[in-house]
Design an enzyme around this catalytic site. Structure first.
Site, mmCIF file in Angstrom:
data_model
loop_
_atom_site.group_PDB
_atom_site.id
_atom_site.type_symbol
_atom_site.label_atom_id
_atom_site.label_comp_id
_atom_site.label_asym_id
_atom_site.label_seq_id
_atom_site.Cartn_x
_atom_site.Cartn_y
_atom_site.Cartn_z
ATOM 1 N N ARG A 174 0.809 -1.217 0.000
ATOM 2 C CA ARG A 174 0.000 0.000 0.000
ATOM 3 C C ARG A 174 0.844 1.270 0.000
ATOM 4 O O ARG A 174 0.321 2.359 0.114
ATOM 5 C CB ARG A 174 -0.959 -0.019 1.197
ATOM 6 N N GLY A 175 2.171 1.131 -0.101
ATOM 7 C CA GLY A 175 3.018 2.321 -0.096
ATOM 8 C C GLY A 175 2.911 3.093 -1.396
ATOM 9 O O GLY A 175 2.519 2.545 -2.420
ATOM 10 N N CYS A 176 3.263 4.397 -1.337
ATOM 11 C CA CYS A 176 3.222 5.218 -2.550
ATOM 12 C C CYS A 176 4.565 5.231 -3.249
ATOM 13 O O CYS A 176 4.695 5.786 -4.333
ATOM 14 C CB CYS A 176 2.838 6.652 -2.201
ATOM 15 N N ILE A 177 5.585 4.686 -2.619
ATOM 16 C CA ILE A 177 6.925 4.753 -3.207
ATOM 17 C C ILE A 177 7.385 3.356 -3.618
ATOM 18 O O ILE A 177 7.391 2.448 -2.817
ATOM 19 C CB ILE A 177 7.954 5.327 -2.195
#
Lengths: 171, 105
Positions: free
Chosen positions: B102-105
């Site tokens: 679920r990370g954006c990076i």
């Protein structure tokens, strides 16, 4: 809303599900830290989702791919209401560097890379990086001033041409 | 949530096909998920990434970022994208039987 949630909703409404986004062209036009990061995160995020992505660096956004400037990009502390700081305080020498340093540490905790590493990561992900010709000419730069990961310096016309079928995101 | 049978093993998956319970996973399940997602054969390099994702999730409770994956899995970012063209972190997580990162990076 997730893609599947959107599709389910569309099915309930009886309308066809919207096509997923397959290609994005990100424009980075600003040279402050808070002006550069969002575009980088969106480009990297698109590649992470398996979409095609490219990044067009224009005007002061060029600093992000300028060898001598990309590691010196700072938070704008003057006239930045988001910092909730008096304008005169933001103008004190060293404040911009201090705020940038502090934010950098917070970002490192979240595994967000510094700008030079982030730009390289995006290039490695297969997203081409372009410099804007008008800006390169305006600032008197040459290809040698830009990092080697830059694909080429292109005109705005070429940018639109290579953005065929893409969503253009201006930041 | 629905039940799918991979390599004779019934597993529960979410709407996007990620395993609900990493414990239901085995290597054959991983191979079938990969095949279903356009990777006909998992090479040693694929397995390096998949195993790293899985170990990292089981140890920390979260999947690693693409940055960490590129630095610590032994497979650099350029190669990650050639191994998993449709998104390395997402696809490797699916093959590894762990939840969608679920990370954006």
């Amino acid at each position: 809303m997730s893609n599947t949630a959107q599709q389910e909703m569309a099915q309930q409404n009886g309308s066809p599900a919207p096509d997923p986004i397959e290609k994005v062209s990100i424009v980075i036009s600003r040279g402050s830290l808070e002006g550069v990061y969002p575009g980088l995160i969106m480009a990297n995020g698109a590649r992470m989702e398996g979409m095609e992505a490219s990044v067009f660096f224009t005007f002061f956004g060029l600093d992000a791919i300028n060898k001598s400037k990309q590691d010196k990009i700072k938070v704008a502390t003057v006239g930045n209401p988001g910092l909730h700081m008096a304008t005169w305080a933001g103008a004190i020498p060293g404040v911009s560097a201090m705020v940038t340093g502090k934010l950098g540490k917070e970002m490192e905790k979240l595994d967000i890379p510094p700008i030079p590493e982030f730009v390289e990561m995006i290039a490695d992900s297969g997203a081409p990086l372009y410099g804007c010709k008008a800006s390169v000419d305006l600032f008197g730069l040459s290809d040698d001033d830009l990092i080697p990961q830059v694909d080429s310096v292109i005109t705005v016309g070429e940018f639109y041409e290579m953005s065929a079928g893409a969503q253009i995101v201006f930041t | 949530m629905s039940t799918v049978t991979y390599a004779g093993t019934p597993v529960e998956v979410d709407a996007e096909g990620f395993l609900e319970d990493p414990a239901q996973w085995n290597e054959q399940v991983g191979e079938q998920i990969a095949a279903e997602n356009g990777i006909a054969e998992l090479t040693d390099r694929h397995w390096m990434v998949v195993n790293y994702m899985r170990d990292s999730y089981l140890e920390n409770g979260t999947a690693p970022s693409i940055r960490t994956l590129g630095k610590a899995s032994g497979v650099p970012i350029k190669e990650l994208y050639s191994l998993f063209p449709k998104g390395p972190a997402k696809l490797a997580a699916k093959v590894a039987g762990i939840p969608k990162p679920r990370g954006c990076i």
